[in-house]
Design an enzyme around this catalytic site. Structure first.
Site, PDB file in Angstrom:
ATOM      1  CD  GLU A 137      75.441 -12.215  28.101  1.00 22.69           C
ATOM      2  OE1 GLU A 137      75.921 -13.335  27.804  1.00 22.69           O
ATOM      3  OE2 GLU A 137      76.139 -11.258  28.457  1.00 22.69           O
ATOM      4  CG  ASP A 157      79.181  -9.050  28.016  1.00 24.89           C
ATOM      5  OD1 ASP A 157      78.911 -10.061  28.687  1.00 24.89           O
ATOM      6  OD2 ASP A 157      78.333  -8.169  27.790  1.00 24.89           O
TER       7      ASP A 157
END
Length: 308
Positions: free
Chosen positions: A26, A213
């Site tokens: 991430e 996301d």
């Protein structure tokens, strides 16, 4: 789904930039000065980076991995060296030697929360969002951390705080609540760091693959959203319509950031967490970093701290 949307297979424009096994990659951040991509593996509490070779060949890179004290959703380089990070316990600074100092614990009243995503605006303010590790709805927030470490809650009642970004002149701020499968659009005042009127930019739609996301905004004002469990990125036009769908060879792309020598490469992080053995066999590159030849350009990541 409109028939004029371009759907591109991974062979068209996607390559593996770095083979990896991140449980939950991430927070990608491209440093133009260092020609380096930074990102975190949240589950394995690690900050990682690779520097692209002077030749620009993505196959010739230097990978570094640094353990972190706890699960950390985002790490951003700071002016003057070191980093700022948003983690399980709160906001911390990380020195070049990787020692850390706690700055604040803005969600200490919500001990089951952790920070999940974030990035800095052009004024050096960090915007960081959270989530409930128990999956409870409405428990997350969006925070603004100023260069003097003043911390302000900007949004509350969020399910899963996720991808965010700004258009070219920072008059528009985009923010994703993955729990609501929605990307919001806000009017934004860059001089004061304040949010204005909110509207829905991309609403839940069963015809669109996955859940939004992390995101990045290109220089044309289009929004690229990684689709968790969708095996693709969606490029939205400024009016919220779908311009393009780019397939990637993993089930769970997590976020994206523009980088490379001319800003034309869209780097994509991905995850292995929660996938079955069968799914991992189908997508063995899960947890790797991908590079998309985007056909456009985007700006590198902003640093934390005072500008100028």
């Amino acid at each position: 789904m409109s028939t004029d949307i371009k759907i591109l297979t991974c062979d068209d424009c996607v390559s593996v930039a770095m083979v990896g096994s991140d449980e939950l990659g991430e927070g990608p951040h491209w440093s133009q000065q260092e020609q380096t991509l930074y990102w975190v593996d949240i589950v394995n509490s690690a900050l990682q980076s690779f520097a692209v070779a002077p030749s620009g060949d993505p196959a010739l890179t230097t990978l570094q991995r640094h353990p972190l004290a706890e699960q950390t959703g985002v790490v951003v380089p700071a002016h003057g060296g070191g980093f700022i990070a948003a983690s399980e316990s709160g906001i911390v600074t990380i020195n070049p030697d990787m020692s850390s100092t706690s700055i604040a614990a803005p969600e200490s009243d919500r001990p089951e929360n952790r920070f999940n995503d974030g990035k800095c605006d052009s004024h050096g303010r960090l915007w960081a969002s959270s989530l409930s590790m128990k999956g409870e709805k409405g428990q997350a927030s969006l925070w603004r951390i100023d260069p003097d470490y003043t911390i302000t809650r900007m949004l509350d009642d969020i399910d899963i705080g996720n991808g965010l970004g700004w258009n070219d002149d920072e008059s528009i701020f985009y923010f994703t609540d993955s729990g609501k499968a929605t990307i919001y659009r806000f009017e934004f005042d860059a001089s004061t760091g304040t949010l204005g009127e909110r509207s829905v930019f991309a609403a839940p739609d069963d015809s669109r693959p996955g859940v939004p996301d992390g995101l990045a905004v290109d220089d044309e004002g289009y929004v690229w959203s990684a689709q968790w469990d969708g095996a693709c990125l969606i490029r939205y036009a400024p009016d919220g319509s779908i311009d393009r769908i780019v397939n990637v060879p993993v089930h769970r792309p997590t976020s994206c950031a523009f980088g490379g020598r001319n800003g034309a490469t869209l780097f994509v992080t991905s995850a292995r967490v929660g996938l079955s053995d069968e799914q991992l066999a189908e997508a063995p590159w899960s947890g790797s970093i991908f590079a998309i030849d985007s056909g456009t350009t985007g700006k590198p990541g902003n640093l934390f701290g005072r500008v100028g």
